[in-house]
Structures are given as structure tokens and as C-alpha cells.
Design an enzyme around this catalytic site. Structure first.
Site, short mmCIF file in Angstrom:
data_model
loop_
_atom_site.label_atom_id
_atom_site.label_comp_id
_atom_site.label_asym_id
_atom_site.label_seq_id
_atom_site.Cartn_x
_atom_site.Cartn_y
_atom_site.Cartn_z
N ARG A 224 0.78 -1.30 0.13
CA ARG A 224 0.03 0.11 0.21
C ARG A 224 1.07 1.26 0.06
O ARG A 224 0.45 2.18 -0.69
CB ARG A 224 -1.13 0.08 1.17
CG ARG A 224 -0.11 -0.04 2.53
CD ARG A 224 -1.22 -0.15 3.61
NE ARG A 224 -0.72 -0.20 4.93
CZ ARG A 224 -0.94 0.62 6.00
NH1 ARG A 224 -1.45 1.57 5.84
NH2 ARG A 224 -0.07 0.11 7.11
N SER B 217 -4.75 5.61 5.43
CA SER B 217 -4.38 4.13 5.15
C SER B 217 -4.43 3.40 3.91
O SER B 217 -3.35 2.60 3.74
CB SER B 217 -5.40 3.27 6.13
OG SER B 217 -5.72 3.65 7.38
N GLU C 181 -18.84 3.82 0.21
CA GLU C 181 -18.20 3.07 -0.78
C GLU C 181 -19.10 2.92 -2.15
O GLU C 181 -18.42 2.76 -3.00
CB GLU C 181 -17.46 1.89 -0.38
CG GLU C 181 -16.60 1.72 0.72
CD GLU C 181 -17.45 2.02 2.27
OE1 GLU C 181 -18.66 1.99 2.21
OE2 GLU C 181 -16.60 2.62 3.12
N PHE D 244 -14.24 -3.31 1.97
CA PHE D 244 -15.43 -2.36 1.62
C PHE D 244 -15.41 -2.22 0.00
O PHE D 244 -16.66 -2.18 -0.45
CB PHE D 244 -15.17 -1.31 2.25
CG PHE D 244 -14.96 -1.33 3.76
CD1 PHE D 244 -16.04 -2.06 4.60
CD2 PHE D 244 -13.99 -0.89 4.33
CE1 PHE D 244 -16.06 -2.13 5.72
CE2 PHE D 244 -13.75 -0.94 5.73
CZ PHE D 244 -14.65 -1.69 6.64
N HIS E 268 -5.06 -3.41 2.66
CA HIS E 268 -5.99 -4.06 4.00
C HIS E 268 -6.41 -5.61 3.46
O HIS E 268 -7.59 -5.86 4.14
CB HIS E 268 -6.60 -3.47 4.88
CG HIS E 268 -5.84 -2.24 5.45
ND1 HIS E 268 -5.15 -1.25 4.59
CD2 HIS E 268 -5.53 -1.79 6.78
CE1 HIS E 268 -4.60 -0.45 5.65
NE2 HIS E 268 -4.67 -0.69 6.67
N ASP F 77 -7.17 -5.75 13.73
CA ASP F 77 -8.61 -5.41 13.62
C ASP F 77 -9.81 -6.40 13.52
O ASP F 77 -11.01 -6.37 13.39
CB ASP F 77 -8.86 -4.41 12.23
CG ASP F 77 -8.60 -2.99 12.53
OD1 ASP F 77 -8.40 -2.72 13.67
OD2 ASP F 77 -8.49 -2.25 11.63
N ARG G 220 -1.44 -4.68 4.06
CA ARG G 220 -1.00 -3.66 5.00
C ARG G 220 0.27 -3.85 5.70
O ARG G 220 0.78 -2.56 5.71
CB ARG G 220 -2.35 -3.87 6.32
CG ARG G 220 -1.72 -2.88 7.48
CD ARG G 220 -2.75 -3.06 8.51
NE ARG G 220 -2.29 -2.33 9.63
CZ ARG G 220 -1.62 -2.99 10.95
NH1 ARG G 220 -2.02 -4.22 11.09
NH2 ARG G 220 -1.38 -2.12 11.95
#
Lengths: 277, 312
Positions: free
Chosen positions: B7, B34, B55, B80, B106, B114, B164
Site C-alpha cells: 500500500r 491508510s 463506498e 469495503f 488491507h 482489526d 497492510r
């Protein structure tokens, strides 16, 4: 600005009648499709395509053209009728609606038919496309305008309100959303299935300029569109009170005509009522 | 060894592309810090649009912008961008065949703490089942940067899966990255390991360990899951007569499935799939999770041993 006069109104009324004729004929030939919601939008679509919008069938990808997004994509017949009348493709093609290999898909497919600006039909998505198109216009400093036509049942999609929020946030005064407020959806009255009311107040609270009109009164439609051009710094919603199945007595306000095509006999009666037989 | 998250490489590459091309527009859904689209947003605020936590509308706006000639990069977490907005991606992007690049970070269990609700393990399966969609899972920072340029140059929709955590850099600038062309990172004749994303690095580590035991393993970085590099795949199947697939994704529908579809029809050889075994993830540290779900160098070695037994 061109003047709105009695002749203009008469011509557009006639054009809307012609669109209704196309809608009924092509649906009858297809044997399926959405009659009620196509008829309720005919006057609005006539005003957009034959008065309001700057579009050229000879140059359908002109970057400066106005855009129309049929967010209530199931009303495809009204869009196809307008595009054919405008000269985007031969009128004979209308009889291929919903048939295998036809560019006239059950719901609009931009990759198959010139003049279709967005592939819609899954409710709620078209208004987001329209927001993106309006953002693109601002980004490129082009002064085209974007018009999205939504059903009132479609307002039940959560995504629509995401788009409404974004349009106001980005101050998209080049965007007009027209709500075809005919009060019916497949399962019944919108007020009974899942009420989106009060539609105008909600849009107002979301930061939109709201104009309420009779969606079958050509003069009111034209004036609302003209009014929307004067609004700066925010998008405009035209809440158009309409009658589902408008123009055909036995279809008007009848929920069962949402997704049913006329039979030959019904077509004859309908065309005769419209003075098109 | 240098380490960088894919990322992070994406963020850098996007900002660099922004300097080269005016037609790039970037969207995010309140996760720009992020997903690293914030790098682009800082430099080109006029071409960056935050959709907020919405989204579905982000994907729809991306479609609309694409019709105006923009090359749109839309980012969020994979759960998402793919999960929440799946039908929007299907109908507004893939069906309409628009120039929208969905670059989702992610992905997989390496989201870490998470937990399972945020760990997309089905995104490759969903995206590769869409007609017109190209699916890319880069393995390291260098290939990610090149993949971002390739995605920009590609006509049509692209899904790019990003991670991530920081992962080892495997390539140098000489890497020739082409969509649809897998990279034979390491030659070998006994078994072919076909991996994508962060598992390419693990596969290479395993190959080193196995080399110490006298086992000669080939490693392929199959960065493009769709269109799959069938030519390379069939050649490796013929050469080594056994394949191990390794991915940080559900065992159902991802790289392993894609490989089996081709191999079973065109060159049947034993295939073993390693991935998440059809369970949801959970909270934990990245290395703990990889260990817990069996995505380790040791497990790759075990599976290679098993395949060699089946072969003989």
C-alpha cells in the site's frame, strides 16, 4: 435563453405523445418490460431531449454535450424512444427491444447503443454516475449540465442518499436530479411499501435546491429546468408529481402496469386514446 | 532486506503518476491515510475526491468520472471496496467496462488486530468472476509500483489487491512487469510453487530451505490472477509435474482455484492449494495469524514434501 411560448409547449406535448406511442408499441412487440414508469416520465424526457439539452446525434461523444442519466433504468423504453426520435439510431430498431442481440437491452447499456450515457438499471447507481459526470465537468471547466431521472421508489436505496450528500458537498450546480414521483412501485404504493416522504424536505435538508412541479405540465417542467440553471453553488432537485401509466386511462395509477407489457388489443385501445391510432 | 508495504508503494506510485498524467483522478472513502491515496491528495487536491464513508457512491462516482475521460483510481479497504460495493463494481464498472482501477488495501488476514470483520479473504474470488475485470495481486513494493503504471495504461477495469504490513522487496528496478505475464522468480525442476501477494516472499524462503535438502523448487509470482498466464502455468506443470499454490485468500475461488481450472483441463498434474481454509480470520499480530492459519515457510515445505511423495 429561448422563449417558452404556446407553440413550444404544443410541440413538446405532441412529442411526448409520440414517445408514448413508441413506448407502447415497442413494449407490445417485446412482450415484456416496464410500461407504467416509462409513460410517467414521457413528458419530462420530451422536455429534456427536445428543448433543454445540448446534444447532437451526429456527435454523440462531444465532450461538451449535456448528459442524461436514466437512473430508473427500467424505464429504458422512454429513453430509447427519445434517442430514436432525436436521430441517434433508426426508429425501426425500436422493434428489437429486449430481443437477442439487440442494442436495446432490457435496461440501458452504454456500450451497445449510441446516446446512452450510463449503463443503469440496478437502482440507485445512476445518480452516483451523474455526480461523477458533474464532478468531471467541474474539473475540466466545461459548462455542460447533467440530468438524472430517478424513480421515487428508487429513493429507498441507501446509495441514493450517499450521492445526494456528495452532490451538495461538492456544490454541483451543474447537476439536476428529477424525481419521477408517481407514488407506485412493484409491490404497491411507495407510502405503504417503504415511504421516502417527505421527498422535497429531505432533499432540501441534504443541501439541494428543490422545485416541486406537475411532471405532466410541459410549461412547469420547462420553467423548472430554466430555474435550475440559475441556481449556483448547489444541485437542484425537481420533484415532479406524476401519474404512473400516464396517457392511457386503463394504465393510469395501476400498480399492475409496473412491469407488464400491453397485449395487441390493449395497444390498439391505448394508441387510440392517445390519438395515434 | 528492505521491507515496504504494497500500500505504501501504491501511494508513492500514484503520486508519481499524478505528476506525469493530468487525467488521473483519485477517490477514497475516508481511508486515504491508510490506503495511502493521501500522498496523491496532498500533491493534487483538485484531482482527489473523498467520498466519505460511502463506498457504493464512490464506485458510482468513479464510473461517472470515467465517462468524462478520466482514469479513475478508487481505493478503500478490500472488504469495503469489493464487499460493500460489489454490485456497484459489477454493474457500474465491470458491466460498463469503464477505466476504473479499484486498488484496495488491507486485504487478507494480515490486516491483523482489526480482526475477521475487516479481513477480506474472498475478494479475489469475487473480482475474478466478473467479466472484463483484470485482477492483480502484487508481491512487493517494486512490482506494485510497476503494476500501478500498467493498470493506468490498461484500457478497462482493474482490481488491485494491496496489503497492510511491510513485506520484503523482491525485485529491483529492472523488473519487466506485464499484466497477464507471471514471473518465474526461481527456476526449479521438482515442484512449482505458484504464489501471489505476500506469499511469494514466503515461497522463495521455502525454496531456499528446500534447496538445502537437495529439493529443486521453482517459484512463480503469479501477480495477475486474471487473465491467468496459462502458457507459463502449463509449461511449469509439464516441467515439474506437481504444483503447489499459496495465497493469503480463501482456498475457495482464488489463485489456487484459478490454477486448478487450467491445469485440470489442459495438463492434469497433482495440485495442492494452500490458503485460508474456508474460515474467517480473527484479531492477532500478522506473524501470529500467518502461523495460526498455516501460511508459513514450514508449511510450504511440508506441502512440497507431500507433493514429491505423490509424484513418486
Amino acid at each position: 435563453m429561448r422563449a417558452i411560448n404556446a407553440e413550444v409547449i404544443r410541440n413538446l406535448e405532441a412529442k411526448a405523445r409520440v414517445l408514448r406511442g413508441h413506448i407502447l408499441r415497442m413494449l407490445t412487440q417485446a412482450g415484456s418490460g416496464h410500461t407504467g414508469g416509462s409513460l410517467s416520465a414521457a413528458d419530462i424526457v420530451a422536455c429534456l431531449y427536445f428543448w433543454e439539452m445540448n446534444i447532437d446525434p451526429q456527435n454523440p461523444r462531444d465532450p461538451n454535450r449535456d448528459r442524461f442519466v436514466l437512473s430508473k433504468g427500467h424505464a429504458a423504453p422512454v429513453l430509447y424512444a427519445a434517442l430514436a426520435e432525436k436521430g441517434f439510431f433508426p426508429q425501426e430498431m425500436l422493434s428489437t427491444l429486449r430481443k437477442l442481440g439487440s442494442p436495446l437491452q432490457g435496461h440501458p447499456d452504454m456500450k451497445k447503443l449510441p446516446g446512452v450515457e450510463a449503463s443503469t438499471g440496478s437502482l440507485g447507481q445512476g445518480i452516483s454516475w451523474a455526480v461523477g459526470m458533474a464532478l468531471g465537468g467541474k474539473l475540466d471547466n466545461r459548462d455542460y449540465r447533467v440530468y438524472a431521472l430517478l424513480g421515487d421508489g428508487e429513493l429507498q436505496e441507501g446509495m441514493v442518499w450517499e450521492a445526494f450528500m456528495a452532490a451538495a458537498h461538492y456544490k454541483l450546480d451543474n447537476l439536476v436530479a428529477i424525481i419521477d414521483h408517481n407514488g407506485l412501485q412493484i409491490d404497491g404504493r411507495i407510502s405503504e411499501v417503504m415511504s421516502p416522504e417527505p421527498v422535497g424536505d429531505k432533499l432540501n435538508a441534504f443541501g439541494w435546491e428543490v422545485i416541486s412541479i406537475d411532471g405532466h405540465n410541459i410549461e412547469e417542467i420547462l420553467k423548472a429546468l430554466e430555474e435550475a440553471r440559475k441556481v449556483k453553488g448547489k444541485p437542484t432537485a425537481i420533484v415532479a408529481e406524476t401519474v404512473k401509466g400516464k396517457g392511457v386511462s386503463f394504465m393510469e395509477n395501476r400498480v399492475e402496469w409496473h412491469g407488464v407489457a400491453p397485449k395487441e388489443e390493449e395497444l390498439k385501445r391505448a394508441l387510440s386514446e392517445l390519438g395515434l391510432a | 532486506m528492505q521491507r515496504i508495504a504494497t500500500r505504501d508503494a501504491y501511494g508513492r506510485a500514484l503520486a508519481a503518476l499524478g505528476r506525469l498524467y493530468d487525467d488521473i483522478v483519485v477517490l477514497d472513502a475516508d481511508l486515504s491515510k491508510s490506503t495511502k491515496t493521501s500522498d496523491f491528495a496532498k500533491e493534487f487536491p483538485e484531482r482527489f475526491f473523498n467520498a466519505g464513508i460511502a463506498e457504493q457512491n464512490m464506485i458510482g462516482m468513479a464510473a461517472g468520472l470515467a465517462t468524462t475521460g478520466k482514469k479513475v483510481f478508487a481505493s478503500s479497504f478490500a472488504i469495503f471496496a469489493v464487499g460493500r460495493a460489489f454490485e456497484q463494481v459489477r454493474n457500474s464498472i465491470a458491466y460498463a467496462r469503464l477505466n476504473v482501477k479499484i486498488c484496495a488495501s488491507h486485504a487478507g488476514i494480515t490486516v491483523g488486530e482489526d480482526g475477521g470483520s475487516h479481513q477480506a479473504i474472498e475478494d479475489i474470488a469475487l473480482m475474478r468472476s466478473l467479466p472484463h475485470m483484470t485482477v492483480i495481486v502484487p508481491a512487493d513494493g517494486v512490482s506494485t509500483e510497476k503494476a500501478v503504471l500498467a493498470a493506468y495504461q490498461h484500457e478497462g477495469p482493474v482490481y488491485m489487491r494491496l496489503g497492510r504490513p511491510a513485506v520484503p522487496v523482491l525485485y529491483d528496478e529492472s523488473l519487466d512487469f506485464k499484466i497477464g505475464k507471471g514471473i518465474e522468480v526461481r527456476p526449479g525442476k521438482d515442484v512449482t510453487i505458484i504464489a501471489c501477494g505476500i506469499m511469494v516472499g514466503k515461497a522463495l524462503e521455502a525454496a531456499e530451505v528446500l534447496a538445502g535438502e537437495g529439493i529443486d523448487v521453482a517459484v512463480v509470482d503469479m501477480h495477475t490472477i486474471k487473465p491467468l498466464d496459462e502458457e507459463l502455468l502449463i509449461r511449469k506443470a509439464e516441467e515439474t509435474r506437481a504444483i503447489l499454490t499459496v495465497e493469503e485468500h480463501n482456498i475457495i475461488g482464488g489463485l489456487g482455484s484459478a490454477v486448478c481450472e487450467v491445469v485440470s483441463e489442459k495438463c492434469p498434474v497433482p495440485v495442492k492449494r494452500m490458503g485460508i481454509n474456508d474460515v474467517f480470520g480473527q484479531s492477532g499480530k500478522v506473524d501470529e495469524l500467518l502461523e495460526h492459519y498455516g501460511l508459513t515457510v514450514a508449511e510450504i515445505c511440508n506441502n512440497v514434501h507431500n507433493l514429491l511423495q505423490i509424484k513418486s
